[in-house]
Design an enzyme around this catalytic site. Structure first.
Site, mmCIF file in Angstrom:
data_model
loop_
_atom_site.group_PDB
_atom_site.id
_atom_site.type_symbol
_atom_site.label_atom_id
_atom_site.label_comp_id
_atom_site.label_asym_id
_atom_site.label_seq_id
_atom_site.Cartn_x
_atom_site.Cartn_y
_atom_site.Cartn_z
ATOM 1 N N ASP A 13 14.492 48.441 70.430
ATOM 2 C CA ASP A 13 15.592 47.786 69.714
ATOM 3 C C ASP A 13 16.876 47.798 70.539
ATOM 4 O OD1 ASP A 13 16.762 46.475 67.601
ATOM 5 O OD2 ASP A 13 17.205 48.290 66.471
ATOM 6 N N HIS A 30 16.635 40.088 75.655
ATOM 7 C CA HIS A 30 15.166 40.125 75.625
ATOM 8 C C HIS A 30 14.587 39.969 77.037
ATOM 9 C CE1 HIS A 30 15.445 40.141 71.367
ATOM 10 N NE2 HIS A 30 15.692 38.862 71.206
ATOM 11 N N LEU A 124 -4.986 53.965 80.285
ATOM 12 C CA LEU A 124 -4.020 53.853 79.187
ATOM 13 C C LEU A 124 -4.425 52.756 78.188
ATOM 14 C CD1 LEU A 124 -1.052 54.500 78.113
ATOM 15 C CD2 LEU A 124 -0.335 52.537 79.510
HETATM 16 C C1 FPP Z 1 14.817 44.126 69.136
HETATM 17 O O1 FPP Z 1 16.066 43.805 69.644
HETATM 18 C C2 FPP Z 1 13.790 43.624 69.980
HETATM 19 C C3 FPP Z 1 12.918 42.647 69.650
HETATM 20 C C4 FPP Z 1 12.953 41.936 68.364
HETATM 21 C C5 FPP Z 1 11.884 42.198 70.575
HETATM 22 C C6 FPP Z 1 11.445 43.169 71.612
HETATM 23 C C7 FPP Z 1 11.115 42.386 72.780
HETATM 24 C C8 FPP Z 1 11.256 42.742 74.059
HETATM 25 C C9 FPP Z 1 11.630 44.080 74.494
HETATM 26 C C10 FPP Z 1 11.037 41.760 75.114
HETATM 27 C C11 FPP Z 1 9.730 41.032 74.979
HETATM 28 C C12 FPP Z 1 8.851 41.457 76.013
HETATM 29 C C13 FPP Z 1 7.525 41.361 75.985
HETATM 30 C C14 FPP Z 1 6.793 41.740 77.187
HETATM 31 C C15 FPP Z 1 6.784 40.891 74.808
HETATM 32 P P1 FPP Z 1 17.094 43.058 68.707
HETATM 33 O O2 FPP Z 1 17.109 41.635 69.113
HETATM 34 O O3 FPP Z 1 16.753 43.284 67.265
HETATM 35 O O4 FPP Z 1 18.404 43.766 69.096
HETATM 36 P P2 FPP Z 1 19.678 44.007 68.161
HETATM 37 O O5 FPP Z 1 19.275 45.040 67.138
HETATM 38 O O6 FPP Z 1 20.671 44.527 69.123
HETATM 39 O O7 FPP Z 1 20.035 42.698 67.567
#
Ligand code: FPP
Length: 247
Positions: A13, A30, A124
């Site tokens: 997150d 992202h 893994l």
């Molecule tokens: C949360 O950050 C993250 C996600 C919803 C997606 C997680 C995705 C990645 C780490 C990248 C994708 C990579 C692959 C390889 C699939 P948020 O957008 O909710 O952050 P915020 O809480 O700051 O708004």
């Protein structure tokens, strides 16, 4: 492994806030976050962790703007293309769990190919949760069981056996980056006895060394699984067993 942490699950997150702090669009977070995914997969492998489960896209994330959803799909696709060789070389067994039906066909094909190629690997166990929600997973398990065993009472072992990736088992350590302290419908059955670690570090800033520090420090915590510490009451006088009467 000496640290005793077999299954690590991560809620990645903080991407959006990380980007906004830098006056960049959320999706930039992202993009940076997907590079961190590669580093953490490698770190988990280096540490001898048996299973790593990553929350890449929740059932609730469908409510985000379609451009953001599209970027997340394409990052998954690019990850698979970029990392395939390394995953094969390291004998990583890869699976995506969740409802992948709405992913683009070419991504579904890539996933199916990599799952097939790595099915019998004993390195893994890497799981991406994509369009995933734990309540959905549990309902799915119960319904699968009922369809096969009408009228039979469901046991814990039955439910566990029908989860989406049963061989990864219980989670030992759940990490959430980004500073929030909640579990957001992630692996609710599997985290029953997990150690929880909430770090303020936003996912794009998360590093292999922070990951290793967390595993190390959590492995020093005493886990009792509802029982007693082996040293509990060690210094207290021992009660005479015969004198204890339970009414
Ligand atoms: C949360 O950050 C993250 C996600 C919803 C997606 C997680 C995705 C990645 C780490 C990248 C994708 C990579 C692959 C390889 C699939 P948020 O957008 O909710 O952050 P915020 O809480 O700051 O708004």
């Amino acid at each position: 492994m000496s640290h005793g942490i077999k299954h690590v699950a991560i809620i990645m997150d903080g991407n959006g806030r990380w980007a906004n702090q830098r006056l960049r669009p959320r999706v930039w977070g992202h993009v940076r976050g997907s590079a961190v995914v590669s580093d953490i997969v490698q770190a988990a492998d280096d540490l001898g962790v048996e299973a790593l489960t990553l929350y890449a896209f929740s059932t609730e994330n469908w409510s985000r703007p379609s451009e953001e959803v599209g970027v997340l799909f394409s990052l998954l696709h690019k990850f698979l293309l970029r990392e395939r060789r390394r995953l094969l070389a390291n004998k990583v067994s890869f699976r995506v769990i969740g409802n992948v039906s709405r992913l683009p066909q070419e991504t579904k094909t890539l996933i199916a190919k990599l799952e097939e190629e790595t099915r019998d690997f004993n390195g893994l166990k890497l799981t991406f949760c994509f369009s995933y929600g734990a309540r959905m997973e549990m309902l799915h398990a119960v319904n699968k069981f009922i369809a096969k065993n009408p009228g039979k009472e469901l046991t814990e072992a039955d439910l566990e056996g029908h989860l989406m990736r049963p061989e990864t088992g219980n989670v030992d350590l759940l990490i959430r980056t980004g500073g929030e302290q909640r579990v957001s419908n992630f692996l609710l059955w599997q985290i029953a006895y997990a150690e929880l670690c909430f770090t303020p570090t936003k996912w794009p800033d998360f590093t292999a060394s922070e990951f290793k520090r967390i595993v190390e420090s959590v492995s020093k915590r005493e886990r009792r699984f509802g029982g007693l510490s082996p040293t509990a009451d060690k210094n207290l006088p021992r009660p005479e067993v015969q004198s204890i009467h339970v009414q």
